[in-house]
Design a protein around this motif. Structure first.
Motif, short mmCIF file in Angstrom:
data_model
loop_
_atom_site.label_atom_id
_atom_site.label_comp_id
_atom_site.label_asym_id
_atom_site.label_seq_id
_atom_site.Cartn_x
_atom_site.Cartn_y
_atom_site.Cartn_z
N TRP A 19 0.83 -1.21 0.00
CA TRP A 19 0.00 0.00 0.00
C TRP A 19 0.87 1.26 0.00
O TRP A 19 0.72 2.13 -0.84
CB TRP A 19 -0.92 -0.03 1.22
N THR A 22 3.37 1.63 -3.11
CA THR A 22 2.67 2.06 -4.32
C THR A 22 2.32 3.54 -4.26
O THR A 22 2.52 4.27 -5.22
CB THR A 22 1.39 1.22 -4.51
N LEU A 23 1.81 3.99 -3.11
CA LEU A 23 1.40 5.39 -3.02
C LEU A 23 2.56 6.34 -2.70
O LEU A 23 2.38 7.55 -2.68
CB LEU A 23 0.27 5.55 -2.00
N SER A 24 3.75 5.82 -2.46
CA SER A 24 4.90 6.70 -2.27
C SER A 24 5.65 6.96 -3.57
O SER A 24 6.54 7.82 -3.62
CB SER A 24 5.86 6.13 -1.22
N LEU A 112 -6.05 0.99 -5.43
CA LEU A 112 -4.82 1.77 -5.60
C LEU A 112 -4.75 2.38 -6.99
O LEU A 112 -4.30 3.52 -7.16
CB LEU A 112 -3.59 0.91 -5.35
N LEU A 115 -6.85 5.44 -6.97
CA LEU A 115 -6.25 6.53 -6.20
C LEU A 115 -5.03 7.11 -6.91
O LEU A 115 -4.80 8.32 -6.88
CB LEU A 115 -5.83 6.03 -4.81
N ASP A 116 -4.24 6.26 -7.55
CA ASP A 116 -3.03 6.72 -8.22
C ASP A 116 -3.30 7.46 -9.51
O ASP A 116 -2.42 8.15 -10.03
CB ASP A 116 -2.10 5.54 -8.50
N ALA A 119 -2.75 11.23 -9.06
CA ALA A 119 -1.34 11.51 -8.78
C ALA A 119 -0.49 11.37 -10.03
O ALA A 119 0.40 12.20 -10.28
CB ALA A 119 -0.82 10.60 -7.67
N ALA A 142 0.17 12.39 -2.22
CA ALA A 142 0.01 10.94 -2.36
C ALA A 142 0.27 10.23 -1.03
O ALA A 142 -0.43 9.26 -0.69
CB ALA A 142 0.93 10.40 -3.45
N LEU A 145 -2.71 10.89 1.11
CA LEU A 145 -3.78 10.04 0.61
C LEU A 145 -3.61 8.60 1.09
O LEU A 145 -4.59 7.93 1.44
CB LEU A 145 -3.80 10.09 -0.92
N ALA A 146 -2.37 8.13 1.13
CA ALA A 146 -2.10 6.77 1.61
C ALA A 146 -2.56 6.59 3.04
O ALA A 146 -3.13 5.56 3.39
CB ALA A 146 -0.60 6.47 1.49
N LYS A 150 -6.10 4.38 3.77
CA LYS A 150 -5.60 3.04 4.07
C LYS A 150 -6.65 2.18 4.77
O LYS A 150 -7.18 2.55 5.79
CB LYS A 150 -4.35 3.12 4.94
#
Length: 168
Positions: A19, A22-24, A112, A115-116, A119, A142, A145-146, A150
């Protein structure tokens, strides 16, 4: 969650790691763009929008995504929805615990992706405009958002397993 019938199933720790990794990604990309602009004299490829408009659209999209992230998570990652979701192209493991883990991971990656989307649109615009500040802000967004969106993976796995046991 460990191994079932020789297949690896994701644990809550693994899901948490996936999680946040991916969002970093937008943060790493933002730092790379900042370095490219600062030290490699990276210049804009194309300026599609005036800077002020670009920032207004990007900030609006980020704010909107942050506002809808939790309700969207609650809808998509609801244990009943996760249990009903198909495993398109994947072999279903034996046992409700392993099946719950695989369905949770599949649902997580679908969520994900949603959400991505914002970004990575901002990443593309940041590269076209060579706007390192926007790219770095997008990375911070991002990561926020993570945290905001989550799911509680241990609880989700347990509840999804209960739904699967009840339905079968």
């Amino acid at each position: 969650m460990g191994q079932t019938a020789g297949a690896r199933v994701p644990s809550p720790k693994t899901l948490n790691l996936l999680w946040f990794v991916t969002l970093s990604a937008p943060m790493f990309i933002g730092v790379a763009l900042w370095l490219a602009v600062r030290f490699a004299a990276y210049r804009p490829v194309a300026e599609l929008l005036p800077r002020e408009t670009l920032w207004q659209l990007a900030l609006g999209a980020m704010a909107l995504t942050l506002l809808v992230a939790r309700p969207l998570r609650n809808l998509i990652m609801k244990p009943e929805a996760v249990a009903r979701r198909s495993l398109a192209g994947r072999v279903a493991p034996d046992g409700p615990a392993a099946l719950a883990a695989v369905k949770t991971q599949t649902s997580m990656f679908a969520f994900l992706g949603m959400l991505d989307a914002v970004a990575f649109m901002i990443v593309a615009l940041s590269f076209m405009h060579a706007d390192a500040a926007l790219a770095l802000l997008n990375g911070v967004y991002a990561l926020a958002l993570a945290v905001v969106a989550k799911p509680d993976f241990p609880q989700l796995l347990q509840q999804t397993e209960q739904v699967l046991r009840r339905d079968h």
